[in-house]
Design a protein around this motif. Structure first.
Motif, PDB file in Angstrom:
ATOM      1  N   ASP A 272      -3.368   9.213   2.110  1.00 21.13           N
ATOM      2  CA  ASP A 272      -3.012   7.790   2.179  1.00 21.13           C
ATOM      3  C   ASP A 272      -2.677   7.382   3.615  1.00 21.13           C
ATOM      4  O   ASP A 272      -3.100   6.327   4.087  1.00 21.13           O
ATOM      5  N   LEU A 273      -1.908   8.229   4.288  1.00 19.95           N
ATOM      6  CA  LEU A 273      -1.531   7.926   5.669  1.00 19.95           C
ATOM      7  C   LEU A 273      -2.757   7.933   6.575  1.00 19.95           C
ATOM      8  O   LEU A 273      -2.905   7.067   7.449  1.00 19.95           O
ATOM      9  N   GLN A 274      -3.664   8.888   6.374  1.00 18.27           N
ATOM     10  CA  GLN A 274      -4.884   8.942   7.176  1.00 18.27           C
ATOM     11  C   GLN A 274      -5.746   7.703   6.943  1.00 18.27           C
ATOM     12  O   GLN A 274      -6.286   7.128   7.891  1.00 18.27           O
ATOM     13  N   ALA A 275      -5.877   7.288   5.692  1.00 13.63           N
ATOM     14  CA  ALA A 275      -6.662   6.086   5.384  1.00 13.63           C
ATOM     15  C   ALA A 275      -6.016   4.842   5.983  1.00 13.63           C
ATOM     16  O   ALA A 275      -6.706   3.945   6.487  1.00 13.63           O
ATOM     17  N   MET A 276      -4.703   4.784   5.963  1.00 16.91           N
ATOM     18  CA  MET A 276      -3.988   3.633   6.527  1.00 16.91           C
ATOM     19  C   MET A 276      -4.218   3.545   8.022  1.00 16.91           C
ATOM     20  O   MET A 276      -4.414   2.452   8.576  1.00 16.91           O
TER      21      MET A 276
ATOM     22  N   ALA B 136      -2.503   4.102  -1.347  1.00 11.54           N
ATOM     23  CA  ALA B 136      -3.134   3.416  -0.217  1.00 11.54           C
ATOM     24  C   ALA B 136      -4.608   3.769  -0.058  1.00 11.54           C
ATOM     25  O   ALA B 136      -5.449   2.886   0.171  1.00 11.54           O
ATOM     26  N   GLN B 137      -4.941   5.047  -0.165  1.00 13.34           N
ATOM     27  CA  GLN B 137      -6.338   5.447   0.043  1.00 13.34           C
ATOM     28  C   GLN B 137      -7.259   4.770  -0.973  1.00 13.34           C
ATOM     29  O   GLN B 137      -8.291   4.180  -0.612  1.00 13.34           O
ATOM     30  N   GLU B 138      -6.893   4.839  -2.249  1.00 11.63           N
ATOM     31  CA  GLU B 138      -7.725   4.245  -3.288  1.00 11.63           C
ATOM     32  C   GLU B 138      -7.756   2.715  -3.167  1.00 11.63           C
ATOM     33  O   GLU B 138      -8.812   2.096  -3.367  1.00 11.63           O
ATOM     34  N   MET B 139      -6.629   2.123  -2.834  1.00  4.33           N
ATOM     35  CA  MET B 139      -6.563   0.663  -2.737  1.00  4.33           C
ATOM     36  C   MET B 139      -7.386   0.145  -1.563  1.00  4.33           C
ATOM     37  O   MET B 139      -8.075  -0.880  -1.666  1.00  4.33           O
ATOM     38  N   LEU B 140      -7.328   0.853  -0.431  1.00  2.00           N
ATOM     39  CA  LEU B 140      -8.125   0.437   0.726  1.00  2.00           C
ATOM     40  C   LEU B 140      -9.618   0.634   0.468  1.00  2.00           C
ATOM     41  O   LEU B 140     -10.447  -0.184   0.885  1.00  2.00           O
ATOM     42  N   ALA B 141      -9.963   1.727  -0.217  1.00  2.00           N
ATOM     43  CA  ALA B 141     -11.364   1.967  -0.560  1.00  2.00           C
ATOM     44  C   ALA B 141     -11.875   0.882  -1.503  1.00  2.00           C
ATOM     45  O   ALA B 141     -13.017   0.406  -1.371  1.00  2.00           O
ATOM     46  N   LYS B 142     -11.029   0.456  -2.442  1.00  2.00           N
ATOM     47  CA  LYS B 142     -11.411  -0.604  -3.374  1.00  2.00           C
ATOM     48  C   LYS B 142     -11.608  -1.926  -2.637  1.00  2.00           C
ATOM     49  O   LYS B 142     -12.542  -2.676  -2.910  1.00  2.00           O
ATOM     50  N   ARG B 143     -10.707  -2.212  -1.671  1.00  2.24           N
ATOM     51  CA  ARG B 143     -10.851  -3.430  -0.870  1.00  2.24           C
ATOM     52  C   ARG B 143     -12.176  -3.429  -0.108  1.00  2.24           C
ATOM     53  O   ARG B 143     -12.889  -4.434  -0.066  1.00  2.24           O
ATOM     54  N   ALA B 144     -12.481  -2.292   0.501  1.00  2.00           N
ATOM     55  CA  ALA B 144     -13.718  -2.198   1.282  1.00  2.00           C
ATOM     56  C   ALA B 144     -14.938  -2.386   0.380  1.00  2.00           C
ATOM     57  O   ALA B 144     -15.908  -3.062   0.756  1.00  2.00           O
TER      58      ALA B 144
ATOM     59  N   LEU C  83       0.860  -1.198   0.000  1.00  2.00           N
ATOM     60  CA  LEU C  83       0.000   0.000   0.000  1.00  2.00           C
ATOM     61  C   LEU C  83       0.887   1.235   0.000  1.00  2.00           C
ATOM     62  O   LEU C  83       1.519   1.561   1.008  1.00  2.00           O
ATOM     63  N   ALA C  84       0.957   1.920  -1.124  1.00  2.00           N
ATOM     64  CA  ALA C  84       1.849   3.080  -1.268  1.00  2.00           C
ATOM     65  C   ALA C  84       1.323   4.261  -0.465  1.00  2.00           C
ATOM     66  O   ALA C  84       0.160   4.652  -0.593  1.00  2.00           O
ATOM     67  N   LEU C  85       2.175   4.831   0.382  1.00  2.00           N
ATOM     68  CA  LEU C  85       1.831   6.030   1.150  1.00  2.00           C
ATOM     69  C   LEU C  85       2.405   7.235   0.407  1.00  2.00           C
ATOM     70  O   LEU C  85       3.530   7.664   0.639  1.00  2.00           O
ATOM     71  N   ALA C  86       1.621   7.776  -0.514  1.00  2.00           N
ATOM     72  CA  ALA C  86       2.108   8.831  -1.407  1.00  2.00           C
ATOM     73  C   ALA C  86       1.748  10.235  -0.936  1.00  2.00           C
ATOM     74  O   ALA C  86       2.409  11.200  -1.317  1.00  2.00           O
ATOM     75  N   ASP C  87       0.701  10.365  -0.129  1.00  2.00           N
ATOM     76  CA  ASP C  87       0.314  11.682   0.357  1.00  2.00           C
ATOM     77  C   ASP C  87      -0.328  11.559   1.735  1.00  2.00           C
ATOM     78  O   ASP C  87      -0.407  10.461   2.307  1.00  2.00           O
ATOM     79  N   LEU C  88      -0.780  12.681   2.264  1.00  2.00           N
ATOM     80  CA  LEU C  88      -1.321  12.698   3.620  1.00  2.00           C
ATOM     81  C   LEU C  88      -2.611  11.887   3.717  1.00  2.00           C
ATOM     82  O   LEU C  88      -2.867  11.224   4.731  1.00  2.00           O
TER      83      LEU C  88
END
Length: 522
Positions: free
Chosen positions: A166-170, A430-438, A159-164
């Motif tokens: 992404d970190l918040q979603a993680m 990470a944000q988009e990938m986690l949203a897709k997983r959900a 899960l790439a942490l590319a911006d803020l």
């Protein structure tokens, strides 16, 4: 006449001369990567010294990265002029030290975290890492532990942490899976996750979210040369950044760490690969955790073998931790004021860090040198500290002071960095990938629930199924059931009567008689 660059000797001229001063001072490029310090009270000439050193290194082909705290250093992009206000004073100083005043401009690239006074300079949370981010957010030890877990899981799951965001979603995902993660990585407290999220929100509101994103800064883009082989001078607009000192310090430490991690070992090169100037250096160390100071010390000690020259600029040498101060071989000390006991102690400590000169008292000289003058000690052959000298710093060749907004915009427009960095790139991370997983998990759960509902509809035990069929047993079965019920009632009545009889004395006698006859029969 003195030369700024002596290619044969491998030196750049710093200042010197005249009857009231000692030996002319030059910086040996071979030992510039042994780092340096520029110190002195406000208004004593630190900024001009920084500007002249940046010019000299650029003339030697060395790229420079520096922070412009007051906007004064932008003048490096424009040539000085004989019509300038301080021209006469500069000309007099040049004559005193035997230097030809050669006005010229230098190749400059402007950078700005906010993207207003320079090209946006970004990094990603993944590149900055949990230690520096925790320093930036002023996290506790427990919260820093949760931050490390978030980074570890993101790395393991790609899960790439590319911006803020992404970190918040993680962190949201870590909080939702706290029970499972705690068994493998240690305690993940919802309170710690919440505290980190609040700190990130404050950082975002302060504009710190602009620091995180893509495209991230590539080191090769600050290690370029401009026209004529001059080293590129990269100027970070820090006047607004200084309002967030923790963000300022963390960004500069991240950049230094990146240089350390990415550059190859080169031993002792003829000149540095890049020179790095930390202005307002005390901001790097104020309230810094011990682990972070140790990291800076380690980087300062080891990065010289990668050809990086690091200079710390501050009001007093005491602003810099002793272990780091000991790594700074080249020193330019402007005047220190000693009005209080604390100031007098700082003055004594500053004087003790110089190699003694029998011609004058160093502490007295540091207290009495005028604006533009300094007590210097530059490394000599074999890296030996030079004897302390009173030095008149050479005047700058570029414009002293800021430039106009129109001039800055002109420089930025002509820079090749504009096309590469001025537009933000938002790739799947990470944000988009986690949203897709959900979303996929929700669709799968809904599909399973729908399938189960269809199967249960034809279950013989399902009440809706029974009601739908309106099942009624046939009449004969009902009559049989009634007789069976009556038969059960008669048997039950007989059993109860027998039990009562067995409970009486007569009943007991009857049982004995029956049992006795059975045994006699045998």
């Amino acid at each position: 006449m003195a030369q700024i660059l002596d290619s044969e000797a491998g030196t750049v001229f710093v200042g010197g001369g005249g009857k009231d001063y000692g030996t002319p001072q030059s910086l040996l490029l071979k030992y510039a990567n042994r780092h340096g310090m520029i110190a002195g009270a406000t208004g004593t000439g630190k900024t001009v010294t920084l500007q002249t050193l940046a010019e000299s290194l650029s003339l030697a082909g060395v790229p420079v990265f520096l922070a412009d705290v007051k906007g004064d250093l932008a003048g490096l992009a424009r040539s000085g002029s004989a019509e300038a206000k301080l021209h006469e004073a500069f000309q007099k100083r040049a004559d005193t030290i035997g230097l030809e005043l050669d006005y010229q401009d230098f190749p400059v690239t402007f950078w700005d975290v906010w993207g207003e006074k320079g090209h946006p300079v970004r990094t990603t949370p993944a590149e900055m890492g949990p230690l520096l981010l925790s320093r930036l957010l002023d996290l506790t030890e427990a919260q820093e532990g949760v931050m490390n877990i978030a980074f570890r899981v993101a790395d393991e799951q790609g899960l790439a942490l590319a911006d803020l965001k992404d970190l918040q979603a993680m962190l949201v995902w870590v909080g939702q899976n706290a029970d499972e993660l705690s068994l493998q990585y240690g305690n993940v407290s919802p309170a710690s996750v919440g505290a980190i999220q609040r700190a990130l929100l404050v950082l975002e509101n302060q504009g710190g979210d602009k620091l995180f994103g893509e495209p991230a800064l590539e080191l090769a883009d600050i290690m370029r040369q401009g026209e004529g082989g001059k080293g590129m001078i990269n100027i970070l607009a820090a006047d607004q950044l200084m309002n967030s000192p923790r963000l300022y310090a963390t960004f500069l430490l991240w950049l230094l760490s990146e240089l350390f991690e990415q550059l190859p070992e080169v031993g002792d090169p003829d000149r540095p690969k890049i020179a790095f100037f930390f202005d307002e250096a005390h901001l790097l160390f104020d309230d810094a955790p011990k682990a972070l100071i140790e990291k800076v010390e380690r980087v300062a000690r080891l990065i010289r073998s990668k050809g990086v020259s690091v200079w710390f600029i501050s009001q007093s040498p005491t602003d810099i931790p002793e272990d780091i101060l000991g790594q700074l071989g080249n020193r330019v000390q402007h005047a220190l004021r000693a009005f209080t006991a604390k100031d007098q102690k700082a003055l004594r400590l500053a004087a003790e860090n110089y190699r003694a000169n029998p011609d004058f008292d160093i502490a007295e000289a540091i207290q009495n040198v005028g604006t533009g003058e300094a007590v210097t000690s530059l490394l000599e052959a074999k890296g030996v500290p030079g004897i302390a000298q009173r030095t008149l710093i050479r005047p700058p060749f570029s414009q002293l002071g800021p430039i106009s907004d129109a001039e800055r915009a002109e420089v930025m427009k002509a820079s090749p960095m504009a096309e590469k960095y001025d537009k933000t790139v938002d790739r799947e991370s990470a944000q988009e990938m986690l949203a897709k997983r959900a979303e996929e998990a929700g669709a799968e759960a809904e599909e399973k629930a729908s399938a189960k509902s269809d199967d249960d509809l034809f279950d013989m035990g399902n009440e809706e199924y029974k009601q739908g069929r309106r099942y009624e047993p046939p009449e004969p079965a009902r009559r049989k059931s009634s007789r069976s019920s009556r038969s059960d009632s008669i048997a039950e009545t007989f059993g109860k009567s027998l039990a009562r009889q067995l409970g009486t004395r007569a009943g007991r006698e009857l049982v004995r008689g029956v049992l006795g006859s059975l045994f006699r029969g045998k």
